[in-house]
Scaffold this motif. Sequence first.
Motif, PDB file in Angstrom:
ATOM      1  N   ASN A  95       0.826  -1.198   0.000  1.00  0.00           N
ATOM      2  CA  ASN A  95       0.000   0.000   0.000  1.00  0.00           C
ATOM      3  C   ASN A  95       0.863   1.252   0.000  1.00  0.00           C
ATOM      4  OD1 ASN A  95      -2.795  -1.128   0.558  1.00  0.00           O
ATOM      5  ND2 ASN A  95      -1.687  -1.963   2.284  1.00  0.00           N
ATOM      6  N   VAL A  96       0.253   2.341  -0.411  1.00  0.00           N
ATOM      7  CA  VAL A  96       0.845   3.657  -0.231  1.00  0.00           C
ATOM      8  C   VAL A  96      -0.001   4.366   0.816  1.00  0.00           C
ATOM      9  CG1 VAL A  96       1.297   5.884  -1.321  1.00  0.00           C
ATOM     10  CG2 VAL A  96       1.753   3.769  -2.575  1.00  0.00           C
ATOM     11  N   TYR A  97       0.666   4.941   1.807  1.00  0.00           N
ATOM     12  CA  TYR A  97      -0.034   5.741   2.808  1.00  0.00           C
ATOM     13  C   TYR A  97      -0.003   7.187   2.312  1.00  0.00           C
ATOM     14  CZ  TYR A  97      -1.435   7.735   7.273  1.00  0.00           C
ATOM     15  OH  TYR A  97      -2.107   8.422   8.259  1.00  0.00           O
ATOM     16  N   ALA A  98      -1.143   7.652   1.821  1.00  0.00           N
ATOM     17  CA  ALA A  98      -1.224   8.927   1.106  1.00  0.00           C
ATOM     18  C   ALA A  98      -0.672  10.135   1.876  1.00  0.00           C
ATOM     19  CB  ALA A  98      -2.661   9.174   0.656  1.00  0.00           C
ATOM     20  N   PRO A  99      -0.994  10.328   3.155  1.00  0.00           N
ATOM     21  CA  PRO A  99      -0.498  11.532   3.827  1.00  0.00           C
ATOM     22  C   PRO A  99       1.028  11.644   3.882  1.00  0.00           C
ATOM     23  CG  PRO A  99      -2.289  10.576   5.088  1.00  0.00           C
ATOM     24  CD  PRO A  99      -1.926   9.580   4.009  1.00  0.00           C
ATOM     25  N   TRP A 100       1.727  10.525   4.032  1.00  0.00           N
ATOM     26  CA  TRP A 100       3.180  10.552   4.140  1.00  0.00           C
ATOM     27  C   TRP A 100       3.879  10.238   2.817  1.00  0.00           C
ATOM     28  CZ3 TRP A 100       3.800   7.135   9.130  1.00  0.00           C
ATOM     29  CH2 TRP A 100       3.224   7.802  10.217  1.00  0.00           C
ATOM     30  N   GLY A 101       3.201   9.524   1.924  1.00  0.00           N
ATOM     31  CA  GLY A 101       3.803   9.151   0.646  1.00  0.00           C
ATOM     32  C   GLY A 101       4.679   7.921   0.697  1.00  0.00           C
ATOM     33  N   ASN A 102       4.637   7.184   1.802  1.00  0.00           N
ATOM     34  CA  ASN A 102       5.479   5.996   1.907  1.00  0.00           C
ATOM     35  C   ASN A 102       4.772   4.759   1.346  1.00  0.00           C
ATOM     36  OD1 ASN A 102       3.869   6.253   4.527  1.00  0.00           O
ATOM     37  ND2 ASN A 102       4.636   4.149   4.692  1.00  0.00           N
ATOM     38  N   ILE A 103       5.591   3.806   0.949  1.00  0.00           N
ATOM     39  CA  ILE A 103       5.088   2.499   0.530  1.00  0.00           C
ATOM     40  C   ILE A 103       5.241   1.563   1.712  1.00  0.00           C
ATOM     41  CG2 ILE A 103       5.492   0.521  -0.995  1.00  0.00           C
ATOM     42  CD1 ILE A 103       6.299   2.537  -3.146  1.00  0.00           C
ATOM     43  N   LEU A 152      -5.069   4.726   2.731  1.00  0.00           N
ATOM     44  CA  LEU A 152      -4.242   3.729   2.050  1.00  0.00           C
ATOM     45  C   LEU A 152      -4.679   3.566   0.601  1.00  0.00           C
ATOM     46  CD1 LEU A 152      -4.095   0.905   4.741  1.00  0.00           C
ATOM     47  CD2 LEU A 152      -2.270   2.497   4.137  1.00  0.00           C
ATOM     48  N   ILE A 153      -3.700   3.357  -0.262  1.00  0.00           N
ATOM     49  CA  ILE A 153      -3.964   3.035  -1.659  1.00  0.00           C
ATOM     50  C   ILE A 153      -3.273   1.706  -1.928  1.00  0.00           C
ATOM     51  CG2 ILE A 153      -3.647   3.719  -4.069  1.00  0.00           C
ATOM     52  CD1 ILE A 153      -3.318   6.632  -2.937  1.00  0.00           C
ATOM     53  N   ARG A 154      -4.054   0.698  -2.285  1.00  0.00           N
ATOM     54  CA  ARG A 154      -3.490  -0.621  -2.585  1.00  0.00           C
ATOM     55  C   ARG A 154      -2.830  -0.586  -3.956  1.00  0.00           C
ATOM     56  NH1 ARG A 154      -8.052  -4.227  -0.553  1.00  0.00           N
ATOM     57  NH2 ARG A 154      -7.208  -4.640   1.483  1.00  0.00           N
ATOM     58  N   ILE A 155      -1.563  -1.021  -3.996  1.00  0.00           N
ATOM     59  CA  ILE A 155      -0.893  -1.100  -5.295  1.00  0.00           C
ATOM     60  C   ILE A 155      -0.485  -2.522  -5.649  1.00  0.00           C
ATOM     61  CG2 ILE A 155      -0.127   1.302  -5.220  1.00  0.00           C
ATOM     62  CD1 ILE A 155       2.730   0.237  -4.643  1.00  0.00           C
ATOM     63  N   GLY A 156      -0.545  -3.436  -4.678  1.00  0.00           N
ATOM     64  CA  GLY A 156      -0.175  -4.804  -5.000  1.00  0.00           C
ATOM     65  C   GLY A 156      -0.351  -5.751  -3.833  1.00  0.00           C
ATOM     66  N   LYS A 157       0.092  -6.992  -4.064  1.00  0.00           N
ATOM     67  CA  LYS A 157      -0.052  -8.067  -3.082  1.00  0.00           C
ATOM     68  C   LYS A 157       1.088  -9.057  -3.253  1.00  0.00           C
ATOM     69  CE  LYS A 157      -2.515 -10.852  -0.316  1.00  0.00           C
ATOM     70  NZ  LYS A 157      -2.632 -10.552   1.087  1.00  0.00           N
ATOM     71  N   ILE A 158       1.769  -9.366  -2.146  1.00  0.00           N
ATOM     72  CA  ILE A 158       2.819 -10.392  -2.165  1.00  0.00           C
ATOM     73  C   ILE A 158       2.151 -11.741  -2.403  1.00  0.00           C
ATOM     74  CG2 ILE A 158       4.615 -11.562  -0.816  1.00  0.00           C
ATOM     75  CD1 ILE A 158       5.395  -8.679  -1.318  1.00  0.00           C
ATOM     76  N   THR A 159       2.676 -12.511  -3.343  1.00  0.00           N
ATOM     77  CA  THR A 159       2.118 -13.826  -3.643  1.00  0.00           C
ATOM     78  C   THR A 159       3.022 -14.964  -3.172  1.00  0.00           C
ATOM     79  OG1 THR A 159       3.079 -13.740  -5.859  1.00  0.00           O
ATOM     80  CG2 THR A 159       0.781 -13.012  -5.619  1.00  0.00           C
ATOM     81  N   GLU A 160       4.304 -14.652  -2.946  1.00  0.00           N
ATOM     82  CA  GLU A 160       5.243 -15.696  -2.516  1.00  0.00           C
ATOM     83  C   GLU A 160       6.430 -15.054  -1.814  1.00  0.00           C
ATOM     84  OE1 GLU A 160       8.034 -19.036  -4.670  1.00  0.00           O
ATOM     85  OE2 GLU A 160       6.168 -18.465  -5.629  1.00  0.00           O
TER      86      GLU A 160
END
Length: 118
Positions: free
Chosen positions: A68-76, A89-97
């Motif tokens: 995710n990206v935490y919008a207020p801080w800009g961190n991933i 939060l903005i979801r950008i992906g998902k760990i699969t393995e």
Amino acid sequence: MKLKITRGDKVITAILYENPTTRDFIAQLPLTVDMEDFAGKEKIFYPPKKLSTTERKAVSDPKIGDINVYAPWGNIAIFYGSYSGSRDLIRIGKITEGMDAFNVTGTVKNVYFELVEQ
């Protein structure tokens, strides 16, 4: 889209979601970062350039392995522990393995992110 994350001799794979924030992240790849521990639940880093936050939506059910990206801080953030939802939060992906590579105490150094062919 598929993301390969390398931490030492460990390889982590993830899928990326289609949205403006993800596209901004992809434009900065490949990328090597140190990921700090935050709240004993997530590993975070700040990308070199700010990512778009125009499609921010409430993430009410974050899961272990979410990227995710935490919008207020800009961190991933990669969640490795249970977490409550947030409208920032903005979801950008998902760990699969390989999620266990992030379930460690402290900072994780020299984490390499790259886009790979599917």
